[in-house]
Write a protein that holds these residues in place. Structure first.
Motif, PDB file in Angstrom:
ATOM      1  N   THR A  32       0.832  -1.201   0.000  1.00 31.51           N
ATOM      2  CA  THR A  32       0.000   0.000   0.000  1.00 31.51           C
ATOM      3  C   THR A  32       0.867   1.252   0.000  1.00 31.51           C
ATOM      4  O   THR A  32       1.935   1.281   0.624  1.00 31.51           O
ATOM      5  N   ARG A  54      -5.544  -2.739  -8.238  1.00 27.63           N
ATOM      6  CA  ARG A  54      -5.531  -3.585  -7.041  1.00 27.63           C
ATOM      7  C   ARG A  54      -6.883  -4.268  -6.866  1.00 27.63           C
ATOM      8  O   ARG A  54      -7.931  -3.639  -6.998  1.00 27.63           O
ATOM      9  N   HIS A  86      -4.492  -9.918  -1.719  1.00 24.95           N
ATOM     10  CA  HIS A  86      -4.589  -8.864  -2.724  1.00 24.95           C
ATOM     11  C   HIS A  86      -3.795  -9.240  -3.971  1.00 24.95           C
ATOM     12  O   HIS A  86      -2.813  -9.987  -3.906  1.00 24.95           O
ATOM     13  N   PHE A  98      -2.231  -7.398  -7.689  1.00 23.58           N
ATOM     14  CA  PHE A  98      -1.887  -6.137  -8.353  1.00 23.58           C
ATOM     15  C   PHE A  98      -1.501  -6.418  -9.802  1.00 23.58           C
ATOM     16  O   PHE A  98      -0.824  -7.408 -10.098  1.00 23.58           O
ATOM     17  N   GLU A 122     -10.262  -2.453  -5.600  1.00 28.96           N
ATOM     18  CA  GLU A 122     -10.013  -1.544  -4.482  1.00 28.96           C
ATOM     19  C   GLU A 122      -9.243  -0.327  -4.977  1.00 28.96           C
ATOM     20  O   GLU A 122      -8.628  -0.349  -6.039  1.00 28.96           O
ATOM     21  N   GLY A 123      -9.269   0.732  -4.189  1.00 28.09           N
ATOM     22  CA  GLY A 123      -8.593   1.962  -4.567  1.00 28.09           C
ATOM     23  C   GLY A 123      -9.517   2.872  -5.352  1.00 28.09           C
ATOM     24  O   GLY A 123     -10.642   2.516  -5.699  1.00 28.09           O
ATOM     25  N   ALA A 176      -4.365   1.291  -7.290  1.00 31.26           N
ATOM     26  CA  ALA A 176      -3.626   1.341  -6.027  1.00 31.26           C
ATOM     27  C   ALA A 176      -2.664   2.523  -6.015  1.00 31.26           C
ATOM     28  O   ALA A 176      -2.571   3.263  -5.034  1.00 31.26           O
TER      29      ALA A 176
END
Length: 333
Positions: A245, A284, A293, A295, A315-316, A321
């Motif tokens: 992150t 992400r 997770h 990527f 996500e993000g 991300a």
């Protein structure tokens, strides 16, 4: 009278291996190979305004303080000697900057005893890598003219005596991707040592090559708003999988609330929280089945996951991300 052994061999030079990341401050030294008898120096140079900014750190003064005396000239101070405050220090060097053309004129005066020997850096210029600079682009610092006062003689240096410099906006390191065939998850690293260890010792990890390229590590002078940020790495003690992150808020939450589960492994590499020239989004996903997770820099892979793997939740912001660079092998750069 002290004069250089051969004034025909006098030379001013700038390094051509200077590197900086987006928004970073790069200090450019200008050196001279012989200061014997030096009383004054006036030079002009040009820089690429698309890559570099010459920002005065104290714009309320009469002179651009991004240019400084250094080395043998560090103590060359000019005092007014007149007026209501006769001990006022005057600008030395005197700097004129044309922001439109990227031309800089610098005049430096030696008010004291002339040096009898020596060489090395005499001036430094603090450039900032512009927010418009494309990654891996370069700007030549072109020394155009130089006039030296040596023992009351004026000496003009030609092109062969002026060694130009270069600043390159850098990228960071390749981010390598492995697939853990036992767990069905991915692992990422920029460390050549760690990469080689995984290849040699952990056969369950299938090497998938370089996924993307990180940003360069920011210098102390990087712009806190546009500069590269740390991408932090955590190790999940329950799953044996890493989490990455660039969010300070998420990092703090994990450390404060999930510290028993996630072991903090510090900065893995650097990236940007917002898109900049030359960067690509790193997407992400959260695997709700495995609590891990994933990527990817690939829009094709992202779309495949969205269309075919419902256990993966984006996500993000917009599913992103952070932002980094496309990986380009050295052989094609």
């Amino acid at each position: 009278m002290n004069t250089p052994a051969n004034t025909n061999n006098l030379q001013l030079s700038i390094s051509d291996t200077l590197i900086g990341g987006l928004g970073e401050l790069v200090t450019v030294p200008i050196s001279i190979n012989d200061v014997t008898g030096l009383q004054s120096l006036t030079l002009t140079l040009n820089y690429d305004t698309n890559l570099l900014d010459l920002i005065d750190p104290n714009p309320n003064t009469d002179n651009n303080e991004a240019v400084k005396r250094t080395g043998i000239a560090a103590n060359w101070k000019l005092i007014s000697g007149e007026g209501t405050n006769p001990n006022t220090e005057l600008p030395n060097p005197i700097v004129n900057v044309n922001d439109g053309t990227g031309e800089v004129t610098i005049s430096l005066i030696n008010p004291g005893a002339v040096p009898t020997k020596g060489s090395g850096n005499i001036l430094t210029i603090d450039f900032t890598i512009s927010s418009n600079a494309v990654a891996n682009s370069s700007s030549i610092i072109d020394l155009k003219t130089a006039k030296l006062g040596i023992n009351n003689q004026e000496i003009n240096l030609g092109d062969s005596d002026l060694d130009d410099g270069k600043i390159t906006r850098s990228k960071g390191s390749a981010v390598y991707r492995f697939y853990n065939t036992n767990l069905g998850v991915h692992f990422y690293t920029t460390s050549e040592v760690e990469k080689q260890f995984v290849l040699d010792e952990l056969p369950q990890y299938r090497f998938e090559g370089a996924s993307y390229t990180s940003a360069a590590e920011p210098s102390a002078g990087a712009d806190p708003l546009t500069g590269a940020k740390s991408v932090y790495r955590f190790y999940n003690n329950n799953t044996g999988v890493h989490l990455y992150t660039s969010s300070e808020a998420e990092k703090d939450f994990i450390q404060n609330e999930l510290g028993a589960i996630y072991r903090f492994e510090n900065t893995a590499y650097y990236a940007y929280n917002n898109p900049t020239d030359g960067t690509i989004p790193i997407y992400r996903f959260y695997n709700t089945n495995l609590d891990v997770h994933f990527f990817t820099p690939s829009a094709v892979e992202k779309d495949f996951v969205i269309d075919n793997l419902p256990q993966y939740r984006q996500e993000g912001i917009g599913g992103v991300a952070f932002y980094a660079y496309e990986y380009i092998p050295d052989s094609s750069m």
